[in-house]
Design an enzyme around this catalytic site. Structure first.
Site, short mmCIF file in Angstrom:
data_model
loop_
_atom_site.label_atom_id
_atom_site.label_comp_id
_atom_site.label_asym_id
_atom_site.label_seq_id
_atom_site.Cartn_x
_atom_site.Cartn_y
_atom_site.Cartn_z
CE LYS A 11 -17.95 25.01 -27.83
NZ LYS A 11 -19.32 24.71 -27.43
CD GLU A 48 -18.48 21.73 -19.38
OE1 GLU A 48 -19.30 22.20 -20.17
OE2 GLU A 48 -17.32 21.42 -19.73
CB SER A 60 -13.27 24.41 -28.65
OG SER A 60 -13.23 23.52 -29.75
CB SER A 89 -0.90 0.00 1.24
OG SER A 89 -0.13 -0.18 2.41
CD GLN A 135 -2.88 -2.44 2.12
OE1 GLN A 135 -2.25 -2.80 3.11
NE2 GLN A 135 -2.60 -2.86 0.90
CG ASN A 191 -4.15 -4.77 12.96
OD1 ASN A 191 -3.53 -4.67 11.89
ND2 ASN A 191 -4.51 -5.93 13.48
CE LYS A 213 -4.09 2.68 4.79
NZ LYS A 213 -5.29 1.94 5.11
CE1 TYR A 228 -6.22 -3.45 9.05
CE2 TYR A 228 -5.38 -5.66 8.61
CZ TYR A 228 -5.50 -4.33 8.26
OH TYR A 228 -4.89 -3.88 7.12
CG HIS A 243 -41.12 22.21 -12.93
ND1 HIS A 243 -41.35 20.89 -12.60
CD2 HIS A 243 -41.91 22.94 -12.09
CE1 HIS A 243 -42.25 20.83 -11.63
NE2 HIS A 243 -42.60 22.07 -11.30
N1 ARG Z 1 -1.22 -1.36 5.30
C1 ARG Z 1 -2.14 -1.85 6.26
C2 ARG Z 1 -3.48 -1.09 6.11
O1 ARG Z 1 -3.48 -0.13 5.45
C3 ARG Z 1 -1.63 -1.63 7.63
C4 ARG Z 1 -2.13 -2.60 8.63
C5 ARG Z 1 -1.64 -3.94 8.33
N2 ARG Z 1 -1.99 -4.85 9.33
C6 ARG Z 1 -1.90 -6.17 9.15
N3 ARG Z 1 -2.28 -6.90 10.12
N4 ARG Z 1 -1.45 -6.69 8.04
O2 ARG Z 1 -4.50 -1.48 6.61
#
Ligand code: ARG
Length: 456
Positions: A283, A290, A277, A23, A322, A110, A325, A317, A156
């Site tokens: 234009k 938009e 444009s 990640s 993940q 976690n 994010k 968890y 309307h």
């Molecule tokens: N990169 C993980 C996340 O965004 C961090 C936590 C990972 N925890 C684990 N038990 N693998 O959630």
């Protein structure tokens, strides 16, 4: 390179798995908060004598160096280290040796990642609140300049009744005010410390969560470790209130797009906020607006994504989390940039008062005022509505404006109509008369502006 969790494994992770699970490409954005959280955590470990003071000092120095390196762009993040948390911890151990391995005492990724995300969102919501306020200010300033500018109000998308431009603009102020409240409210639930929940069950070590909360300025700590590491309702809420805000920004944008269309000609957009444009030289397109309208779709998408990620997760968890994010980050970026661009554009929009006023004059917008006139003379509203409809039909058939009718013509429809009708069916009188609370009369609009200014 040895993974920090390699102990129980016989085989090395497959490259394809490393790539799939990493990640880092996005959570690197949390680095500042990750360090901030670690600093508070290690100070607590020292205070509680879980690790010696001298180790705390070393770890703090190491974290400080890493902070400087990242800030200066001298830090190398390694993708095969999975995420931002592992990268920072790994770098710490590289720098100060095995004592760096004490940082993760009584902590898990976690609760760490839940903390980072909350710290991140706290800052971002604070920023977003400021940006909403700025946009609101830009709207009020425009409204103040247009407390005498008359325009057609629509239902309307058909002309309905005359309104003040200020009133129309302030409708968006009110929507944004509720958005602000929603963000403020959602902030309260973001602002809870999850750290100290460890992996899911808490820890046998004598940590002091309240101390960490104080250091990180959290007014509250989570009550249940399993909840704290596994729910992301604060994320759902954030993306949800962001979606509502985007609805408002999108509607506002659409409004401006329509007004800018030359069939309307109500406004002129500043050149600097439009684009040309590649084929049609004449234009001048409202692309910025938009795009706000279009980007609203992706924020809704993020809301659906996070809701779907969460819906089947057992406690506690799961790695699915993940996936929270990217939706959050993109929502933050979309909301902030949309607010910024609208706020900067607002003072540069030129309102074409003449075109608006002319449009308000055409199309029997004061027909309801005639009906209400008859009501004041004692006619039941339903009948007044019918009589007025007949007057309008007569005008259409004879290609006349209502104001061009003679008193004699008017009285063919009702003897209750007197000479003063000419006064009551002007656009000006129509607006002035809307003195019911929250109505479009200048009196009401000025009172609201005054109240808003007073609160600033
Ligand atoms: N990169 C993980 C996340 O965004 C961090 C936590 C990972 N925890 C684990 N038990 N693998 O959630």
């Amino acid at each position: 390179m040895e993974k920090l969790w390699a102990g129980r494994f016989k085989e090395k992770t497959e490259k394809v798995v490393e790539k799939f699970t990493s990640s880092l490409s996005f959570d690197v954005r949390l680095w500042k908060y990750d360090i901030e959280g670690s600093v508070a955590h290690v100070k607590m470990l020292g205070k509680q004598k879980i690790i010696p003071k001298k180790d705390v000092e070393l770890i703090l120095l190491g974290l400080e160096k890493i902070r400087e390196e990242i800030q200066a762009g001298r830090f190398t993040f390694l993708d095969n280290l999975e995420d931002v948390h592992m990268n920072i911890e790994h770098a710490l151990i590289n720098k100060i040796g095995s004592v760096g391995g004490k940082l993760h005492t009584a902590r898990s990724r976690n609760d760490q990642v839940a903390l980072d995300l909350r710290l991140f969102l706290r800052d971002e919501v604070t920023d977003i609140l400021k940006l909403i306020k700025n946009f609101q200010k830009a709207i009020v300033s425009a409204a103040e300049k247009h407390v005498d500018t008359v325009m057609p109000g629509f239902t309307h998308l058909q002309k309905a009744q005359p309104v003040l431009l200020a009133h129309h603009l302030l409708a968006y102020f009110e929507m944004l005010d509720r958005d602000r409240e929603r963000f403020e409210d959602c902030f309260k639930r973001i602002n809870v410390l999850p750290l100290g929940s460890a992996a899911l069950a808490g820890t046998t070590l004598p940590i002091d969560r309240r101390y960490v909360a104080r250091l990180l300025k959290f007014p509250e700590i989570s009550e249940n470790s399993m909840d704290a590491v596994s729910d992301r309702d604060f994320v759902i809420e954030f993306v949800s209130v962001s979606s509502i805000l985007m609805v408002h920004l999108s509607r506002f944008s659409e409004e401006i797009i329509i007004w800018n269309n030359d069939q309307f000609g109500f406004i002129e957009l500043p050149d600097a906020f439009t684009t040309g444009s590649s084929i049609m030289p004449q234009k001048k397109n409202p692309d910025v607006l938009e795009l706000i309208r279009g980007k609203t779709g992706r924020v809704f998408g993020h809301l659906m994504a996070i809701l779907t990620v969460m819906k089947g997760l057992p406690l506690a968890y799961n790695r699915d989390l993940q996936e929270d994010k990217e939706p959050v980050f993109d929502t933050v970026d979309t909301v902030k940039s949309s607010l910024q661009v609208l706020t900067e554009m607002m003072p540069k929009v030129r309102f074409n008062k003449k075109a608006m006023a002319k449009s308000a004059e055409e199309g029997f917008l004061t027909a309801t005022d005639l009906a209400e006139y008859l009501v004041r003379k004692g006619m039941p509203f339903r009948e007044a509505h019918r009589v007025t409809g007949e007057v309008v039909k007569h005008c259409i058939d004879n290609k006349k404006a209502m104001s061009a009718l003679s008193l004699k013509e008017f009285r063919q429809f009702s003897k209750l109509i007197g000479k003063d009708i000419a006064y009551y069916i002007t656009v000006k009188t129509s607006i002035e008369g809307k003195k019911s609370f929250g109505g479009t009369s200048k009196k009401m609009v000025l009172a609201r502006i005054k109240q808003i200014r007073g609160k600033e």
